[in-house]
Scaffold this motif. Structure first.
Motif, PDB file in Angstrom:
ATOM      1  N   THR A 118      -0.102 -40.582 -32.165  1.00 23.20           N
ATOM      2  CA  THR A 118       0.499 -39.297 -31.784  1.00 23.20           C
ATOM      3  C   THR A 118      -0.580 -38.267 -31.469  1.00 23.20           C
ATOM      4  O   THR A 118      -0.489 -37.524 -30.484  1.00 23.20           O
ATOM      5  CB  THR A 118       1.404 -38.766 -32.905  1.00 23.20           C
ATOM      6  N   PHE A 119      -1.614 -38.230 -32.289  1.00 24.16           N
ATOM      7  CA  PHE A 119      -2.687 -37.264 -32.087  1.00 24.16           C
ATOM      8  C   PHE A 119      -3.434 -37.525 -30.782  1.00 24.16           C
ATOM      9  O   PHE A 119      -3.726 -36.604 -30.020  1.00 24.16           O
ATOM     10  CB  PHE A 119      -3.663 -37.317 -33.267  1.00 24.16           C
ATOM     11  N   GLU A 123      -0.888 -33.849 -25.758  1.00 24.21           N
ATOM     12  CA  GLU A 123      -1.651 -32.753 -25.183  1.00 24.21           C
ATOM     13  C   GLU A 123      -1.298 -31.435 -25.854  1.00 24.21           C
ATOM     14  O   GLU A 123      -2.143 -30.551 -25.976  1.00 24.21           O
ATOM     15  CB  GLU A 123      -1.378 -32.652 -23.673  1.00 24.21           C
ATOM     16  N   LYS A 124      -0.046 -31.294 -26.285  1.00 24.26           N
ATOM     17  CA  LYS A 124       0.388 -30.057 -26.900  1.00 24.26           C
ATOM     18  C   LYS A 124      -0.151 -29.948 -28.326  1.00 24.26           C
ATOM     19  O   LYS A 124      -0.228 -30.929 -29.059  1.00 24.26           O
ATOM     20  CB  LYS A 124       1.913 -29.972 -26.918  1.00 24.26           C
ATOM     21  N   ASN A 129      -0.644 -31.616 -34.147  1.00 22.67           N
ATOM     22  CA  ASN A 129      -0.562 -31.269 -35.560  1.00 22.67           C
ATOM     23  C   ASN A 129       0.470 -32.122 -36.294  1.00 22.67           C
ATOM     24  O   ASN A 129       0.290 -32.440 -37.468  1.00 22.67           O
ATOM     25  CB  ASN A 129      -0.230 -29.789 -35.713  1.00 22.67           C
ATOM     26  N   LEU A 130       1.541 -32.503 -35.614  1.00 27.72           N
ATOM     27  CA  LEU A 130       2.493 -33.439 -36.219  1.00 27.72           C
ATOM     28  C   LEU A 130       1.826 -34.792 -36.460  1.00 27.72           C
ATOM     29  O   LEU A 130       2.063 -35.445 -37.488  1.00 27.72           O
ATOM     30  CB  LEU A 130       3.722 -33.599 -35.330  1.00 27.72           C
ATOM     31  N   MET A 394      -9.091 -25.213 -32.898  1.00 26.90           N
ATOM     32  CA  MET A 394      -8.208 -24.377 -32.088  1.00 26.90           C
ATOM     33  C   MET A 394      -8.061 -24.991 -30.705  1.00 26.90           C
ATOM     34  O   MET A 394      -8.977 -25.637 -30.204  1.00 26.90           O
ATOM     35  CB  MET A 394      -8.769 -22.960 -31.956  1.00 26.90           C
ATOM     36  N   ASP A 395      -6.893 -24.753 -30.094  1.00 30.54           N
ATOM     37  CA  ASP A 395      -6.722 -25.217 -28.723  1.00 30.54           C
ATOM     38  C   ASP A 395      -7.374 -24.223 -27.773  1.00 30.54           C
ATOM     39  O   ASP A 395      -7.889 -23.170 -28.196  1.00 30.54           O
ATOM     40  CB  ASP A 395      -5.246 -25.434 -28.393  1.00 30.54           C
ATOM     41  N   ALA A 396      -7.360 -24.528 -26.470  1.00 30.80           N
ATOM     42  CA  ALA A 396      -8.083 -23.712 -25.489  1.00 30.80           C
ATOM     43  C   ALA A 396      -7.587 -22.267 -25.444  1.00 30.80           C
ATOM     44  O   ALA A 396      -8.404 -21.331 -25.476  1.00 30.80           O
ATOM     45  CB  ALA A 396      -7.995 -24.360 -24.107  1.00 30.80           C
TER      46      ALA A 396
END
Length: 565
Positions: A118-119, A123-124, A129-130, A394-396
């Protein structure tokens, strides 16, 4: 030695797995969790149930207590409601221990595979995180399995018996040692699970395990207490109250352990289940005992942690919640709120600047200079807060927002320095020399100053909203300010050419004030550039046809009028 290394490695894996689950939950649902907690303060029962659910989801009563204490520090939640939530959180962590005490370790490979795939495939950020939650849960189950296997040989090791004998003989020492281990690991769930696996391997007796469970509960409250030592009084009262209630519960439960053991045995299950059940019974009993008494506990805690105006400086950061750092979206909102407060302080400094020049008020000038100290402190606090946040994944978009906040606060700090080091120094010269601006010159400075104030308000709106149209307007204002400053400068030189005494006497001050106000405006407009760049509206170069577009560098014509005598 190999056995000890395997146990230490398995414990480390257990702590890391629990941390991954907690991090995944807070990053996926942190904003929703905080919103629910903030709205749950209607009564103590609602608060208790909400705290229970929140801690069960986050797998940490400490994390829940930190969030609640931050709300209390901001005045968003009362003392009784906050204490009810942490009582619920204490019970909530026992649900996690209950779940993991069942023999479900065989499904750890399934969670590991699900988490990794899943990781990697998502992309989201929420999906990632799930995956992190599933992976962490798999690591916890794998670690528990490894601890059971690794600790089996310890049953026949005389050295371990010698080490554990003092803990079995001295319950208070056992409670203290386990409490310190819990504080060091920052996870009472992990320590209780470790105690349960040692009991299952018969490394320690069941009664000794129950005593150690009390230590883990005390250590969990102590962790949150230590983490809020530098927080506002209202925040410290929440964690102090939690430590007080758990401490009282531990002292009351310790002599009752021999009498409680038959009742725990009646609940059935193996040694692991017995430890988990005792952990649940202790926290439920604590909640039943103290929930009706919170109206008495709250004033007692207020006496234990009194107001200290000298320590709780009103000029300290108000919105930088350290408990939100594991949820970047929430933490960035906290930093943005503190930046708005910093911007309000800069606006007040800038607003007072003109009054200093108009009234020659030296007392007000010194107040403006002192205000810059607060701006500097807030800038340093926000910078350190964002530095801590940058250590999280952190994401972009979150990374870009972090940079934007840091950039804007830096520009606000530069504006404060310009006001303090430049404009107030010019004001001091004006006051000392009793210099007066001409009527037209004073009017133009006032108009220029008001435009800068308006642009500061516009820049704050752009910072918070990210609105493209407002960003365009701010950049247009930069160009307009440049032209207005040039026009006012030309007007000033024209008045000098006419021989006006006030213009001649105040010439240097007048031009320096215009220049510094223009510099302030340049710092303000910087907030618009990232927004325009994302929209593809920012040119790569400011050069046009081989000539420099920036008219600041062009020589300005000086229109001198014949001097009349």
């Amino acid at each position: 030695m190999e056995t000890i290394i395997n146990i230490v490695g398995s414990v480390a894996l257990l702590l890391w797995g629990i941390r991954m689950v907690r991090t995944g939950v807070t990053r996926s649902f942190g904003a929703e969790l905080r919103r629910v907690l903030s709205l749950s303060a209607k009564n103590r029962v609602t608060g208790f149930l909400t705290g229970l659910a929140a801690a069960a989801a986050v797998q940490s009563s400490t994390a829940t207590a930190m969030i609640v204490s931050s709300f209390a520090g901001q005045g968003l939640i009362g003392g009784v409601a906050a204490l009810a939530i942490v009582l619920g959180a204490d019970v909530g962590t026992t649900i996690v221990v209950q779940l993991l005490s069942f023999d479900i370790k065989w499904i750890s490979p399934l969670f590991l595979a699900l988490g990794v795939f899943t990781f990697l495939a998502s992309e989201k950020a929420r999906h990632k995180n799930l995956g992190r939650i599933a992976l962490g849960f798999g690591l916890v189950l794998l670690a528990l399995k490894q601890i059971v296997l690794s600790s089996a040989p310890l049953r026949e090791t005389e050295t371990v018996s010698l080490l554990l004998q003092p803990l079995s003989a001295e319950p208070l020492l056992a409670i203290l040692v386990v409490a310190l281990l819990t504080w060091f690991s920052h996870s009472s769930v992990a320590i209780v699970l470790l105690i349960a696996t040692f009991a299952a391997s018969q490394v320690i007796s069941t009664q000794a395990a129950f005593v150690m469970v009390l230590g883990a509960n005390l250590g969990g409250a102590f962790t949150a207490f230590v983490m809020t030592l530098q927080s506002p009084v209202a925040s410290r009262r929440v964690t102090t109250g939690n430590l007080f209630m758990r401490g009282c519960g531990v002292l009351a439960a310790l002599p009752l352990i021999p009498y409680a053991m038959p009742y725990v045995a009646m609940m059935g299950g193996d040694h692991v289940r017995a430890v988990a059940n005792f952990h649940l019974m202790f926290n439920l009993a604590l909640a039943v005992a103290f929930l009706p008494l919170l109206s008495l506990v709250d004033p007692l805690v207020r006496r234990l942690v009194p107001e200290r105006p000298d320590r709780d400086d009103l000029q300290s950061p108000k919105y930088l919640d350290s408990g939100a750092l594991e949820s970047p979206t929430v933490a960035l909102s906290c930093a943005a709120r503190e930046t708005l407060r910093m911007g309000d302080e800069v606006r007040e400094m800038l607003q007072s600047t003109l009054q200093v020049f108009v009234t020659n008020d030296d007392t007000l000038r010194k107040e403006v200079e002192r205000s810059d100290d607060l701006v500097d402190r807030l800038h340093e606090a926000i910078k350190l807060y964002l530095t801590s946040l940058s250590q999280q994944e952190m994401d972009a978009p979150e990374s870009k927002r972090c940079v934007e906040i840091l950039s804007f606060t830096t520009n606000l700090e530069h504006i404060g320095d310009i006001i303090d080091k430049n404009l107030m120094e010019l004001a001091a010269k004006k006051i000392k020399g009793q210099t007066l601006f001409s009527t037209d010159g004073a009017r133009e400075i006032d108009e220029f100053h008001q435009r800068i104030i308006a642009n500061l308000d516009l820049a704050m709106s752009v910072f918070m909203s990210g609105d493209l149209n407002l960003a365009r307007q701010l950049i247009r204002e930069k160009s307009e300010i440049r032209h207005v400053e040039q026009r006012f400068t030309d007007n000033h030189f024209a008045r000098i050419g006419e021989g006006r005494p006030e213009s001649i006497a105040s010439s240097s001050l007048h031009l320096d004030v215009l220049r510094d106000l223009k510099r302030i405006n340049s710092h303000l407009t910087s907030v618009a550039y990232p927004i325009l760049e994302r929209a593809g509206e920012l040119a790569d170069s400011r050069l046009m046809d081989g000539k420099e577009e920036n008219t600041d560098a062009r020589p300005r014509p000086i229109r001198m009028q014949p001097t009349t005598k």
